[in-house]
Design a protein around this motif. Sequence first.
Motif: not given
Length: 111
Positions: A7-10, A16-21, A26-33
Amino acid sequence: MYLMLSTFPTLCTDVCHESTGIGSLNYILLGLGAFVNTYLCDYLNDRPFQRRKARNHDEGKPEYRLPLLSIVTVTISRGVFAIGNMITFQIMQTYIGNTYTKYAASAMAAV
């Protein structure tokens, strides 16, 4: 965990009305964590397990890993609660201050 990841991309694009790019950054933070957690959890989980195992004549039991789980669960839940509580309090204070500009101090005291 899988529900959050799916559900993170949704959340990023629809709520949050962010573009797909931008939303995918935000996945960078998940990977870093996940990367930091790999080493941190290994250090915090394996050392106490080895100590308990040594006390039990070199016989390890799965239950020896549970004390860290109970500590981390309580700490994380308290941290999430504190973050949510502080954000709510700060937004509420600024709303009251902006709504009752002349009487902001009295309004804050009433709240």
